[in-house]
Scaffold this motif. Structure first.
Motif, PDB file in Angstrom:
ATOM      1  N   SER A 285       5.168 -26.631  35.723  1.00 60.07           N
ATOM      2  CA  SER A 285       4.477 -25.886  36.773  1.00 60.07           C
ATOM      3  C   SER A 285       3.135 -26.533  37.080  1.00 60.07           C
ATOM      4  CB  SER A 285       4.263 -24.426  36.354  1.00 60.07           C
ATOM      5  OG  SER A 285       3.469 -24.344  35.183  1.00 60.07           O
ATOM      6  N   LEU A 286       2.649 -26.269  38.280  1.00 60.95           N
ATOM      7  CA  LEU A 286       1.343 -26.741  38.712  1.00 60.95           C
ATOM      8  C   LEU A 286       0.395 -25.559  38.752  1.00 60.95           C
ATOM      9  CD1 LEU A 286      -0.610 -28.856  39.967  1.00 60.95           C
ATOM     10  CD2 LEU A 286       0.318 -28.187  42.195  1.00 60.95           C
ATOM     11  N   ALA A 287      -0.729 -25.676  38.056  1.00 60.32           N
ATOM     12  CA  ALA A 287      -1.736 -24.617  38.051  1.00 60.32           C
ATOM     13  C   ALA A 287      -3.100 -25.257  38.297  1.00 60.32           C
ATOM     14  CB  ALA A 287      -1.730 -23.879  36.713  1.00 60.32           C
ATOM     15  N   CYS A 288      -3.662 -25.046  39.488  1.00 59.96           N
ATOM     16  CA  CYS A 288      -4.972 -25.624  39.783  1.00 59.96           C
ATOM     17  C   CYS A 288      -5.757 -24.708  40.714  1.00 59.96           C
ATOM     18  CB  CYS A 288      -4.853 -27.026  40.386  1.00 59.96           C
ATOM     19  SG  CYS A 288      -4.142 -27.070  42.048  1.00 59.96           S
ATOM     20  N   ILE A 289      -7.062 -24.820  40.658  1.00 60.43           N
ATOM     21  CA  ILE A 289      -7.968 -24.039  41.503  1.00 60.43           C
ATOM     22  C   ILE A 289      -9.014 -24.973  42.090  1.00 60.43           C
ATOM     23  CG2 ILE A 289      -9.819 -22.339  41.469  1.00 60.43           C
ATOM     24  CD1 ILE A 289      -8.250 -20.610  39.674  1.00 60.43           C
ATOM     25  N   CYS A 290      -9.262 -24.831  43.380  1.00 67.58           N
ATOM     26  CA  CYS A 290     -10.306 -25.587  44.075  1.00 67.58           C
ATOM     27  C   CYS A 290     -11.463 -24.650  44.385  1.00 67.58           C
ATOM     28  CB  CYS A 290      -9.766 -26.193  45.373  1.00 67.58           C
ATOM     29  SG  CYS A 290      -8.449 -27.400  45.130  1.00 67.58           S
ATOM     30  N   ASP A 291     -12.685 -25.158  44.210  1.00 70.04           N
ATOM     31  CA  ASP A 291     -13.881 -24.356  44.337  1.00 70.04           C
ATOM     32  C   ASP A 291     -14.981 -25.203  44.950  1.00 70.04           C
ATOM     33  OD1 ASP A 291     -16.632 -24.035  42.687  1.00 70.04           O
ATOM     34  OD2 ASP A 291     -15.793 -22.033  43.029  1.00 70.04           O
ATOM     35  N   ASN A 292     -15.905 -24.582  45.698  1.00 72.05           N
ATOM     36  CA  ASN A 292     -17.083 -25.318  46.154  1.00 72.05           C
ATOM     37  C   ASN A 292     -18.334 -24.461  46.003  1.00 72.05           C
ATOM     38  OD1 ASN A 292     -17.233 -23.552  48.357  1.00 72.05           O
ATOM     39  ND2 ASN A 292     -16.379 -25.008  49.810  1.00 72.05           N
ATOM     40  N   ASP A 293     -19.476 -24.982  46.395  1.00 67.08           N
ATOM     41  CA  ASP A 293     -20.762 -24.294  46.213  1.00 67.08           C
ATOM     42  C   ASP A 293     -21.010 -23.216  47.253  1.00 67.08           C
ATOM     43  OD1 ASP A 293     -21.401 -25.840  44.002  1.00 67.08           O
ATOM     44  OD2 ASP A 293     -22.331 -27.416  45.227  1.00 67.08           O
ATOM     45  N   HIS A 294     -20.080 -23.033  48.184  1.00 67.88           N
ATOM     46  CA  HIS A 294     -20.279 -22.064  49.262  1.00 67.88           C
ATOM     47  C   HIS A 294     -19.359 -20.861  49.131  1.00 67.88           C
ATOM     48  CE1 HIS A 294     -22.914 -24.926  51.295  1.00 67.88           C
ATOM     49  NE2 HIS A 294     -21.992 -25.854  51.074  1.00 67.88           N
TER      50      HIS A 294
ATOM     51  N   MET B 104      -9.916 -27.887  39.159  1.00 68.81           N
ATOM     52  CA  MET B 104      -9.557 -27.824  37.746  1.00 68.81           C
ATOM     53  C   MET B 104      -8.127 -27.320  37.622  1.00 68.81           C
ATOM     54  SD  MET B 104     -13.032 -26.416  35.898  1.00 68.81           S
ATOM     55  CE  MET B 104     -12.556 -27.092  34.293  1.00 68.81           C
ATOM     56  N   GLY B 105      -7.455 -27.738  36.571  1.00 69.97           N
ATOM     57  CA  GLY B 105      -6.096 -27.273  36.350  1.00 69.97           C
ATOM     58  C   GLY B 105      -5.247 -28.313  35.666  1.00 69.97           C
ATOM     59  N   SER B 106      -3.922 -28.176  35.823  1.00 69.33           N
ATOM     60  CA  SER B 106      -3.019 -29.047  35.081  1.00 69.33           C
ATOM     61  C   SER B 106      -1.616 -28.994  35.675  1.00 69.33           C
ATOM     62  CB  SER B 106      -2.954 -28.607  33.610  1.00 69.33           C
ATOM     63  OG  SER B 106      -2.025 -29.366  32.875  1.00 69.33           O
TER      64      SER B 106
ATOM     65  N   ALA C  37      -9.741 -17.047  18.740  1.00 73.36           N
ATOM     66  CA  ALA C  37      -9.393 -16.082  19.774  1.00 73.36           C
ATOM     67  C   ALA C  37      -8.602 -16.771  20.874  1.00 73.36           C
ATOM     68  CB  ALA C  37     -10.654 -15.448  20.357  1.00 73.36           C
ATOM     69  N   SER C  38      -7.501 -16.174  21.287  1.00 73.22           N
ATOM     70  CA  SER C  38      -6.665 -16.758  22.338  1.00 73.22           C
ATOM     71  C   SER C  38      -7.172 -16.319  23.699  1.00 73.22           C
ATOM     72  CB  SER C  38      -5.205 -16.322  22.144  1.00 73.22           C
ATOM     73  OG  SER C  38      -4.704 -16.846  20.955  1.00 73.22           O
ATOM     74  N   LYS C  39      -8.356 -16.772  24.051  1.00 73.34           N
ATOM     75  CA  LYS C  39      -8.906 -16.397  25.347  1.00 73.34           C
ATOM     76  C   LYS C  39      -8.167 -17.149  26.450  1.00 73.34           C
ATOM     77  CE  LYS C  39     -12.596 -19.870  25.246  1.00 73.34           C
ATOM     78  NZ  LYS C  39     -14.041 -20.097  25.231  1.00 73.34           N
ATOM     79  N   ARG C  40      -8.157 -16.574  27.636  1.00 77.33           N
ATOM     80  CA  ARG C  40      -7.425 -17.150  28.758  1.00 77.33           C
ATOM     81  C   ARG C  40      -8.319 -18.123  29.503  1.00 77.33           C
ATOM     82  NH1 ARG C  40      -3.037 -15.954  32.111  1.00 77.33           N
ATOM     83  NH2 ARG C  40      -2.440 -14.281  30.709  1.00 77.33           N
ATOM     84  N   LEU C  41      -7.940 -19.415  29.446  1.00 76.25           N
ATOM     85  CA  LEU C  41      -8.714 -20.419  30.165  1.00 76.25           C
ATOM     86  C   LEU C  41      -8.381 -20.404  31.646  1.00 76.25           C
ATOM     87  CD1 LEU C  41      -8.524 -23.459  27.749  1.00 76.25           C
ATOM     88  CD2 LEU C  41     -10.118 -21.555  27.762  1.00 76.25           C
ATOM     89  N   TRP C  42      -7.145 -20.046  31.964  1.00 73.88           N
ATOM     90  CA  TRP C  42      -6.707 -20.057  33.354  1.00 73.88           C
ATOM     91  C   TRP C  42      -6.565 -18.620  33.815  1.00 73.88           C
ATOM     92  CZ3 TRP C  42      -6.176 -23.144  37.360  1.00 73.88           C
ATOM     93  CH2 TRP C  42      -5.372 -22.728  38.414  1.00 73.88           C
TER      94      TRP C  42
END
Length: 386
Positions: free
Chosen positions: A137-146, A211-213, A260-265
């Motif tokens: 699977s593809l899991a990614c997020i795009c983000d900017n400063d706005h 970010m993602g994978s 701790a199994s915290k959620r990174l995604w």
């Protein structure tokens, strides 16, 4: 959730006759390609602050009439569609729409038969509907400063090219609602390799952070019989598991190490992902609690429970399963990091947790995509067992 079966979604369908022309059509109108709500066969995940949208059912008959003939066939499963790619040498891959999840990759083996290389489980959800996990699977997020935050998740079929003799490529497309980001996802099946390539086009005026994978669950007899070859000398960080929409994680993972199994995604905490995982200062502060090291074993036994991100891994390394007498060469291009998770060998052999999870990733440092620029990254699963 009780497990129903593993490695399903492999309909027995005969491929249509090959044709030479390429077709390029979408199964959704352009404004429906944005992931305002991600609707798949298995789950509904709504991004924060966005109204819910229900996508229309996929017209499988339309897809069959417009896109078949390259060694590709289409089968409807509830509100989703299974795209079956089949080569004449026996290699087969199954891809689901609109999620883009690859549920199966059966590769030709040295003994003349085929072997399933991906680990996919189907369980029953709380409302009785099937829940699919694993695969590629593809899991990614795009983000900017706005304030923009966008994740490609509901994919439209863009084109199919190739033929069943040599190679088949299925290209998916997804565009943000404002038209400033376009993502293409190409899944290519060749006689001895399956590749997953992502292209992200920044059409806006501000640079993007991504970010993602590309996350792969590779089935093994048991981690006890599995080895990673070629990682010696690679720097790594021990990190909590990377949990995407289709991740498989044993219950209580990490508890033995007081981890701790915290959620990174997590789409609901996208700001936290970039603020806490995108800086060297944060990494430096965490090294006291989360061990940093260098791989010293070139034939690493994967029997122990582990979750690591390698920063300097080679572009290609090999996973060997002695129990099934096969291996997979995992390659990458564009991504700088490698994520690896092993559930450990304390679970039942050939069972739900008999897999090694590998991701070509950007988890510690985001990928920067400048305005009016394109970035591409690729994962390959090469079968050297023919």
């Amino acid at each position: 959730m009780a497990t129903i079966n593993t490695c399903l979604l492999s309909p027995n369908i005969i491929s249509a006759s090959p044709i030479s022309r390429s077709v390029s059509k979408s199964i959704f109108p352009p404004h429906l390609c944005s992931p305002l709500q991600y609707t798949s066969l298995t789950r509904n995940i709504q991004l924060p602050g966005v109204a819910s949208i229900s996508y229309p059912p996929i017209d499988t008959e339309y897809l069959e009439s417009e896109f078949s003939g390259h060694g590709v066939t289409f089968t409807g499963v509830n509100d989703s569609c299974v795209v079956r790619m089949a080569l004449e040498n026996g290699s087969i891959a199954n891809l689901m729409l609109p999620s883009g999840l690859i549920t199966s990759y059966k590769a030709q083996m040295w003994h003349g038969g085929t072997l399933e290389l991906l680990h996919t489980t189907v369980s029953q959800g709380q409302n009785g509907s099937p829940v699919i996990e694993g695969g590629v699977s593809l899991a990614c997020i795009c983000d900017n400063d706005h304030g923009l935050s966008w994740s490609p998740s509901s994919w439209a079929l863009h084109q199919v090219i190739g033929d069943p003799q040599e190679s088949i490529q299925v290209e998916l497309i997804c565009t943000s609602s404002d038209g400033k980001i376009e993502a293409k996802y190409m899944v290519t099946l060749q006689q001895d390799v399956l590749t997953s390539e992502i292209k992200v086009f920044n059409l806006g005026k501000s640079r993007l952070r991504m970010m993602g994978s590309v996350l792969s669950h590779l089935t093994v007899s048991t981690p006890e019989a599995s080895y990673a070859v070629g990682l010696e000398g690679s720097d790594f960080f021990n990190k909590p598991p990377f949990l995407a929409n289709f991740s498989i994680l044993p219950p209580g993972f990490g508890k033995k190490k007081n981890q701790a199994s915290k959620r990174l995604w997590d789409p609901k905490s996208i700001g936290g992902i970039f603020s806490s995982w995108g800086t060297n200062e944060t990494i430096a502060r965490e090294t006291e609690q989360e061990l940093e090291g260098e791989e010293t074993d070139n034939y690493k036994h994967l029997t122990e429970e582990m979750s690591k991100i390698y920063q300097s891994a080679p572009r290609n390394f090999t996973l060997i399963d002695r129990g099934r007498r096969n291996s997979v060469v995992v390659g990458r291009d564009g991504f700088k990091e490698v994520y690896m998770l092993s559930p450990g060998s304390s679970h039942e052999s050939y069972g739900r947790y008999s897999y090694i999870c590998v991701g070509q990733a950007a988890l510690l440092q985001p990928i920067i995509i400048e305005s009016q620029s394109e970035w591409r990254g690729k994962q390959s699963l090469h079968n050297p067992n023919m």
